[in-house]
Design a protein around this motif. Structure first.
Motif, PDB file in Angstrom:
ATOM      1  N   GLN A   9       3.428  -5.444  -1.755  1.00 49.98           N
ATOM      2  CA  GLN A   9       4.178  -6.159  -2.609  1.00 49.98           C
ATOM      3  C   GLN A   9       5.254  -5.436  -3.112  1.00 49.98           C
ATOM      4  O   GLN A   9       6.704  -5.819  -2.926  1.00 49.98           O
ATOM      5  CB  GLN A   9       3.690  -6.878  -3.670  1.00 49.98           C
ATOM      6  N   ALA A  10       5.176  -4.119  -3.337  1.00 46.09           N
ATOM      7  CA  ALA A  10       6.067  -3.181  -4.151  1.00 46.09           C
ATOM      8  C   ALA A  10       7.140  -2.777  -3.006  1.00 46.09           C
ATOM      9  O   ALA A  10       8.437  -2.781  -3.182  1.00 46.09           O
ATOM     10  CB  ALA A  10       5.654  -2.063  -4.556  1.00 46.09           C
ATOM     11  N   ILE A  11       6.638  -2.482  -1.891  1.00 47.74           N
ATOM     12  CA  ILE A  11       7.544  -2.314  -0.795  1.00 47.74           C
ATOM     13  C   ILE A  11       8.406  -3.433  -0.212  1.00 47.74           C
ATOM     14  O   ILE A  11       9.676  -3.404  -0.085  1.00 47.74           O
ATOM     15  CB  ILE A  11       7.034  -1.781   0.538  1.00 47.74           C
ATOM     16  N   LEU A  12       7.741  -4.590  -0.300  1.00 46.39           N
ATOM     17  CA  LEU A  12       8.424  -5.916   0.015  1.00 46.39           C
ATOM     18  C   LEU A  12       9.517  -6.207  -0.739  1.00 46.39           C
ATOM     19  O   LEU A  12      10.676  -6.675  -0.437  1.00 46.39           O
ATOM     20  CB  LEU A  12       7.446  -6.891   0.248  1.00 46.39           C
ATOM     21  N   GLU A  13       9.160  -5.889  -2.111  1.00 47.56           N
ATOM     22  CA  GLU A  13      10.374  -6.243  -3.054  1.00 47.56           C
ATOM     23  C   GLU A  13      11.253  -5.074  -3.259  1.00 47.56           C
ATOM     24  O   GLU A  13      12.323  -5.210  -4.092  1.00 47.56           O
ATOM     25  CB  GLU A  13       9.512  -6.451  -4.597  1.00 47.56           C
ATOM     26  N   ALA A  68      11.910   2.345  -0.981  1.00 43.81           N
ATOM     27  CA  ALA A  68      10.412   2.055  -1.693  1.00 43.81           C
ATOM     28  C   ALA A  68       9.463   2.689  -0.554  1.00 43.81           C
ATOM     29  O   ALA A  68       8.295   3.455  -1.196  1.00 43.81           O
ATOM     30  CB  ALA A  68      10.034   0.551  -1.903  1.00 43.81           C
ATOM     31  N   MET A  69       9.414   2.390   0.589  1.00 39.54           N
ATOM     32  CA  MET A  69       8.707   3.138   1.676  1.00 39.54           C
ATOM     33  C   MET A  69       8.751   4.565   1.720  1.00 39.54           C
ATOM     34  O   MET A  69       7.468   5.169   1.712  1.00 39.54           O
ATOM     35  CB  MET A  69       8.934   2.628   3.162  1.00 39.54           C
ATOM     36  N   GLU A  70       9.870   5.238   1.536  1.00 45.30           N
ATOM     37  CA  GLU A  70      10.106   6.548   1.402  1.00 45.30           C
ATOM     38  C   GLU A  70       9.363   6.999   0.437  1.00 45.30           C
ATOM     39  O   GLU A  70       8.754   8.222   0.553  1.00 45.30           O
ATOM     40  CB  GLU A  70      11.452   6.722   1.733  1.00 45.30           C
ATOM     41  N   THR A  71       9.518   6.328  -0.700  1.00 44.48           N
ATOM     42  CA  THR A  71       9.090   7.061  -1.838  1.00 44.48           C
ATOM     43  C   THR A  71       7.291   7.083  -1.550  1.00 44.48           C
ATOM     44  O   THR A  71       6.923   8.128  -2.215  1.00 44.48           O
ATOM     45  CB  THR A  71       9.190   6.116  -3.246  1.00 44.48           C
ATOM     46  N   ALA A  72       6.877   5.986  -1.176  1.00 47.63           N
ATOM     47  CA  ALA A  72       5.318   6.217  -0.947  1.00 47.63           C
ATOM     48  C   ALA A  72       5.153   7.393   0.086  1.00 47.63           C
ATOM     49  O   ALA A  72       4.110   7.896   0.003  1.00 47.63           O
ATOM     50  CB  ALA A  72       5.081   4.620  -0.565  1.00 47.63           C
ATOM     51  N   THR A  77       2.565  12.178   2.445  1.00 48.68           N
ATOM     52  CA  THR A  77       2.778  13.261   3.334  1.00 48.68           C
ATOM     53  C   THR A  77       1.985  14.473   3.156  1.00 48.68           C
ATOM     54  O   THR A  77       1.546  14.827   4.349  1.00 48.68           O
ATOM     55  CB  THR A  77       4.413  13.695   3.510  1.00 48.68           C
ATOM     56  N   PRO A  78       1.924  15.106   1.930  1.00 50.35           N
ATOM     57  CA  PRO A  78       1.091  16.104   1.923  1.00 50.35           C
ATOM     58  C   PRO A  78      -0.590  15.798   2.318  1.00 50.35           C
ATOM     59  O   PRO A  78      -1.114  16.901   2.870  1.00 50.35           O
ATOM     60  CB  PRO A  78       1.036  16.605   0.342  1.00 50.35           C
ATOM     61  N   LYS A 113       7.998   8.184  10.423  1.00 51.95           N
ATOM     62  CA  LYS A 113       7.482   9.016   9.464  1.00 51.95           C
ATOM     63  C   LYS A 113       5.912   8.506   8.979  1.00 51.95           C
ATOM     64  O   LYS A 113       4.937   9.271   9.182  1.00 51.95           O
ATOM     65  CB  LYS A 113       8.124   9.355   8.136  1.00 51.95           C
ATOM     66  N   GLY A 114       5.986   7.063   8.697  1.00 53.56           N
ATOM     67  CA  GLY A 114       4.950   6.513   8.506  1.00 53.56           C
ATOM     68  C   GLY A 114       3.811   6.390   9.564  1.00 53.56           C
ATOM     69  O   GLY A 114       2.561   6.308   9.234  1.00 53.56           O
ATOM     70  N   GLY A 115       4.153   6.465  10.792  1.00 53.61           N
ATOM     71  CA  GLY A 115       3.387   6.585  11.835  1.00 53.61           C
ATOM     72  C   GLY A 115       2.814   7.901  12.494  1.00 53.61           C
ATOM     73  O   GLY A 115       2.336   8.234  13.353  1.00 53.61           O
ATOM     74  N   GLY A 116       3.219   8.991  11.407  1.00 47.28           N
ATOM     75  CA  GLY A 116       2.686  10.504  11.484  1.00 47.28           C
ATOM     76  C   GLY A 116       3.556  11.361  12.228  1.00 47.28           C
ATOM     77  O   GLY A 116       3.116  12.441  12.559  1.00 47.28           O
ATOM     78  N   PHE A 117       4.741  11.079  12.654  1.00 47.78           N
ATOM     79  CA  PHE A 117       5.608  11.638  13.537  1.00 47.78           C
ATOM     80  C   PHE A 117       6.526  12.651  12.585  1.00 47.78           C
ATOM     81  O   PHE A 117       6.934  12.216  11.194  1.00 47.78           O
ATOM     82  CB  PHE A 117       6.586  10.854  14.148  1.00 47.78           C
ATOM     83  N   GLU A 118       6.759  13.904  12.948  1.00 45.08           N
ATOM     84  CA  GLU A 118       7.919  14.648  12.128  1.00 45.08           C
ATOM     85  C   GLU A 118       9.167  14.048  12.626  1.00 45.08           C
ATOM     86  O   GLU A 118       9.527  13.985  13.918  1.00 45.08           O
ATOM     87  CB  GLU A 118       7.545  15.980  12.690  1.00 45.08           C
TER      88      GLU A 118
END
Length: 215
Positions: A9-13, A68-72, A77-78, A113-118
């Protein structure tokens, strides 16, 4: 795994603060970063894309959702690096020369990035030589090009020709996308793949590198 629909919901908003809080809480409770991405984050961006196509969302909503997605992702990432299982490969992405549109490119970069790619983002108005330079001596990488204008989409062919002249075309996969792009155009210029949306780009990238889709 618990219910972390608040992250969705946070990303959607487009609420970066809530996305950060939801991600940190999920990790504190032992949630799997991969599952957070697959079950909540990517579906949220898919819904953002659907709403944009239906004109329920507009450019501002797309931008804040991507932020918002980038923030998450910055928080995850670590953890993904520690796990070692999500390093799917490298993607060099950019909007081609003459085109300064970056919304679609940025969304694709976020999803990758979310899919694991550099992801190496070259930005906008990228000349062919910059794509070639970014590839360098690397192998098994993807060159991803974006264009929003019919007047600039033809430059994608020049990038592919530049990769050939540099003798590195056979070491990379080329995927393209953007509003005026089609599978037919991809075939015409010799690209390896085309995706009409950001989530599909992740599946395509994994297929091009011979990896099983995480979807």
């Amino acid at each position: 795994m618990g219910d972390y629909s608040d992250l969705y919901q946070a990303i959607l908003e487009g609420n970066a603060k809530k996305a950060k809080e939801a991600t940190e809480r999920a990790l504190a409770e032992g949630a799997d970063p991969n599952e957070l991405i697959d079950r909540y984050m990517i579906p949220a961006m898919d819904e953002v894309g659907r709403r944009f196509e239906c004109q329920e969302y507009f450019v501002p909503e797309l931008l804040i959702a991507a932020r918002a997605m980038e923030t998450a992702l910055q928080i995850l990432t670590p953890r993904l690096a520690e796990g070692g299982g999500r390093k799917a490969g490298k993607v060099i992405i950019g909007t081609v020369k003459g085109d300064i549109h970056d919304i679609g490119k940025n969304l694709v970069a976020s999803m990758l990035k979310g899919g694991g790619f550099e992801v190496l983002d070259l930005g906008v108005d990228v000349p062919a030589e910059k794509f070639v330079e970014a590839v360098g001596n690397q192998e098994n990488v993807i060159v991803a090009m974006s264009a929003l204008l019919t007047t600039t989409m033809g430059y994608m062919r020049e990038v592919i020709n530049a990769l050939k002249k540099a003798g590195i075309r056979d070491r990379v996969k080329v995927m393209i996308g953007g509003a005026p792009i089609s599978q037919r155009f991809a075939d015409e210029i010799g690209a390896d793949g085309y995706s009409e949306n950001a989530s599909g780009a992740v599946v395509l990238a994994r297929r091009l590198l011979g990896l099983a889709s995480s979807a």
